[in-house]
Design a protein around this motif. Structure first.
Motif, PDB file in Angstrom:
ATOM      1  N   ALA A 101     -83.797   0.030  49.697  1.00 26.80           N
ATOM      2  CA  ALA A 101     -84.632   1.198  49.422  1.00 26.80           C
ATOM      3  C   ALA A 101     -83.844   2.188  48.574  1.00 26.80           C
ATOM      4  O   ALA A 101     -82.670   2.445  48.818  1.00 26.80           O
ATOM      5  N   VAL A 102     -84.511   2.714  47.586  1.00 26.67           N
ATOM      6  CA  VAL A 102     -83.895   3.719  46.732  1.00 26.67           C
ATOM      7  C   VAL A 102     -84.655   5.014  46.957  1.00 26.67           C
ATOM      8  O   VAL A 102     -85.836   5.116  46.642  1.00 26.67           O
ATOM      9  N   LEU A 103     -83.980   5.965  47.547  1.00 28.00           N
ATOM     10  CA  LEU A 103     -84.623   7.238  47.831  1.00 28.00           C
ATOM     11  C   LEU A 103     -84.361   8.185  46.677  1.00 28.00           C
ATOM     12  O   LEU A 103     -83.219   8.396  46.260  1.00 28.00           O
ATOM     13  N   THR A 104     -85.438   8.740  46.169  1.00 26.98           N
ATOM     14  CA  THR A 104     -85.300   9.639  45.029  1.00 26.98           C
ATOM     15  C   THR A 104     -85.359  11.094  45.452  1.00 26.98           C
ATOM     16  O   THR A 104     -85.012  11.973  44.676  1.00 26.98           O
ATOM     17  N   ARG A 105     -85.835  11.335  46.668  1.00 23.55           N
ATOM     18  CA  ARG A 105     -85.948  12.704  47.167  1.00 23.55           C
ATOM     19  C   ARG A 105     -85.370  12.772  48.575  1.00 23.55           C
ATOM     20  O   ARG A 105     -85.085  11.742  49.174  1.00 23.55           O
ATOM     21  N   PRO A 106     -85.247  13.962  49.111  1.00 21.79           N
ATOM     22  CA  PRO A 106     -84.748  14.077  50.484  1.00 21.79           C
ATOM     23  C   PRO A 106     -85.677  13.350  51.475  1.00 21.79           C
ATOM     24  O   PRO A 106     -86.863  13.159  51.211  1.00 21.79           O
ATOM     25  N   LEU A 107     -85.127  12.929  52.592  1.00 25.07           N
ATOM     26  CA  LEU A 107     -85.887  12.163  53.583  1.00 25.07           C
ATOM     27  C   LEU A 107     -87.098  12.924  54.108  1.00 25.07           C
ATOM     28  O   LEU A 107     -88.146  12.327  54.356  1.00 25.07           O
ATOM     29  N   GLN A 108     -86.991  14.223  54.267  1.00 28.78           N
ATOM     30  CA  GLN A 108     -88.118  15.003  54.772  1.00 28.78           C
ATOM     31  C   GLN A 108     -89.309  14.895  53.822  1.00 28.78           C
ATOM     32  O   GLN A 108     -90.437  14.710  54.255  1.00 28.78           O
ATOM     33  N   GLN A 109     -89.055  14.978  52.537  1.00 32.93           N
ATOM     34  CA  GLN A 109     -90.139  14.861  51.546  1.00 32.93           C
ATOM     35  C   GLN A 109     -90.731  13.451  51.585  1.00 32.93           C
ATOM     36  O   GLN A 109     -91.940  13.275  51.482  1.00 32.93           O
ATOM     37  N   GLU A 110     -89.887  12.433  51.752  1.00 32.49           N
ATOM     38  CA  GLU A 110     -90.370  11.050  51.834  1.00 32.49           C
ATOM     39  C   GLU A 110     -91.283  10.871  53.049  1.00 32.49           C
ATOM     40  O   GLU A 110     -92.330  10.230  52.967  1.00 32.49           O
ATOM     41  N   ILE A 111     -90.889  11.452  54.183  1.00 35.97           N
ATOM     42  CA  ILE A 111     -91.703  11.352  55.397  1.00 35.97           C
ATOM     43  C   ILE A 111     -93.052  12.029  55.198  1.00 35.97           C
ATOM     44  O   ILE A 111     -94.099  11.498  55.576  1.00 35.97           O
ATOM     45  N   GLU A 112     -93.046  13.211  54.584  1.00 39.59           N
ATOM     46  CA  GLU A 112     -94.309  13.911  54.340  1.00 39.59           C
ATOM     47  C   GLU A 112     -95.215  13.106  53.419  1.00 39.59           C
ATOM     48  O   GLU A 112     -96.432  13.036  53.631  1.00 39.59           O
ATOM     49  N   ASP A 113     -94.645  12.472  52.392  1.00 38.57           N
ATOM     50  CA  ASP A 113     -95.438  11.640  51.488  1.00 38.57           C
ATOM     51  C   ASP A 113     -96.032  10.436  52.222  1.00 38.57           C
ATOM     52  O   ASP A 113     -97.201  10.080  52.018  1.00 38.57           O
ATOM     53  N   LEU A 114     -95.224   9.803  53.098  1.00 35.39           N
ATOM     54  CA  LEU A 114     -95.732   8.665  53.861  1.00 35.39           C
ATOM     55  C   LEU A 114     -96.860   9.078  54.797  1.00 35.39           C
ATOM     56  O   LEU A 114     -97.862   8.366  54.945  1.00 35.39           O
ATOM     57  N   GLN A 115     -96.720  10.239  55.434  1.00 40.34           N
ATOM     58  CA  GLN A 115     -97.780  10.719  56.323  1.00 40.34           C
ATOM     59  C   GLN A 115     -99.056  10.997  55.534  1.00 40.34           C
ATOM     60  O   GLN A 115    -100.151  10.678  55.982  1.00 40.34           O
ATOM     61  N   LYS A 120    -104.623   9.280  54.043  1.00 41.85           N
ATOM     62  CA  LYS A 120    -105.586   8.829  53.032  1.00 41.85           C
ATOM     63  C   LYS A 120    -106.111   7.438  53.371  1.00 41.85           C
ATOM     64  O   LYS A 120    -107.314   7.168  53.255  1.00 41.85           O
ATOM     65  N   ALA A 121    -105.230   6.558  53.823  1.00 44.25           N
ATOM     66  CA  ALA A 121    -105.656   5.208  54.179  1.00 44.25           C
ATOM     67  C   ALA A 121    -106.583   5.247  55.389  1.00 44.25           C
ATOM     68  O   ALA A 121    -107.576   4.507  55.446  1.00 44.25           O
ATOM     69  N   GLU A 122    -106.293   6.120  56.346  1.00 42.25           N
ATOM     70  CA  GLU A 122    -107.149   6.245  57.524  1.00 42.25           C
ATOM     71  C   GLU A 122    -108.550   6.718  57.127  1.00 42.25           C
ATOM     72  O   GLU A 122    -109.551   6.193  57.604  1.00 42.25           O
ATOM     73  N   GLU A 123    -108.622   7.694  56.237  1.00 40.97           N
ATOM     74  CA  GLU A 123    -109.929   8.186  55.778  1.00 40.97           C
ATOM     75  C   GLU A 123    -110.692   7.092  55.043  1.00 40.97           C
ATOM     76  O   GLU A 123    -111.902   6.937  55.229  1.00 40.97           O
TER      77      GLU A 123
END
Length: 133
Positions: A101-115, A120-123
């Motif tokens: 995995a190549v992280l381009t941003r801090p982990l907190q931002q990655e978690i927020e993007d995944l959530q 969106k997938a749930e909707e």
């Protein structure tokens, strides 16, 4: 630890205690009244030889009864059913393309993007279910 042990010995040596005659007499009486009893081994109760014979005969009788009961219940003859030969188990090969995995941003931002993606997938799934029913 040696310093602590030495200090404890020194402190114990400085303790001065006077034992009254009455207390000394009571301690002596307590010590003399106690007697050490030797541990007694439990005595194994021997059973007569007839007990051995009875238990052996009972075991043989039970075994014979079970064997007779199994042999008397003969299975019903079943018509000749041929089953197809078992097919060989094939396991598909999977080519794994594992990449780090190549992280381009801090982990907190990655978690927020995944959530956000999960919401969106749930909707989308909810809308698909509503269209079907």
């Amino acid at each position: 630890m040696d310093k602590l042990a030495k200090r404890l010995r020194d402190d114990a040596g400085q303790i001065e205690c006077a034992v009254s005659d009455e207390l000394n007499d009571r301690i002596e009486a307590s010590l003399q009244g106690v007697q050490v009893q030797a541990a007694q081994k439990p005595v194994a109760e021997s059973r007569p030889a007839s007990f051995w014979w009875v238990s052996s005969l009972t075991g043989v009788a039970v075994a014979a009864t079970i064997i007779v009961a199994i042999n008397l219940r003969s299975p019903e003859p079943q018509p000749g059913v041929t089953e197809p030969a078992a097919s060989a188990l094939t396991v598909p090969s999977i080519e794994w393309n594992a990449q780090s995995a190549v992280l381009t941003r801090p982990l907190q931002q990655e978690i927020e993007d995944l959530q956000s993606d999960l919401e969106k997938a749930e909707e989308a799934v909810k809308q698909d279910i509503e269209r079907l029913f």
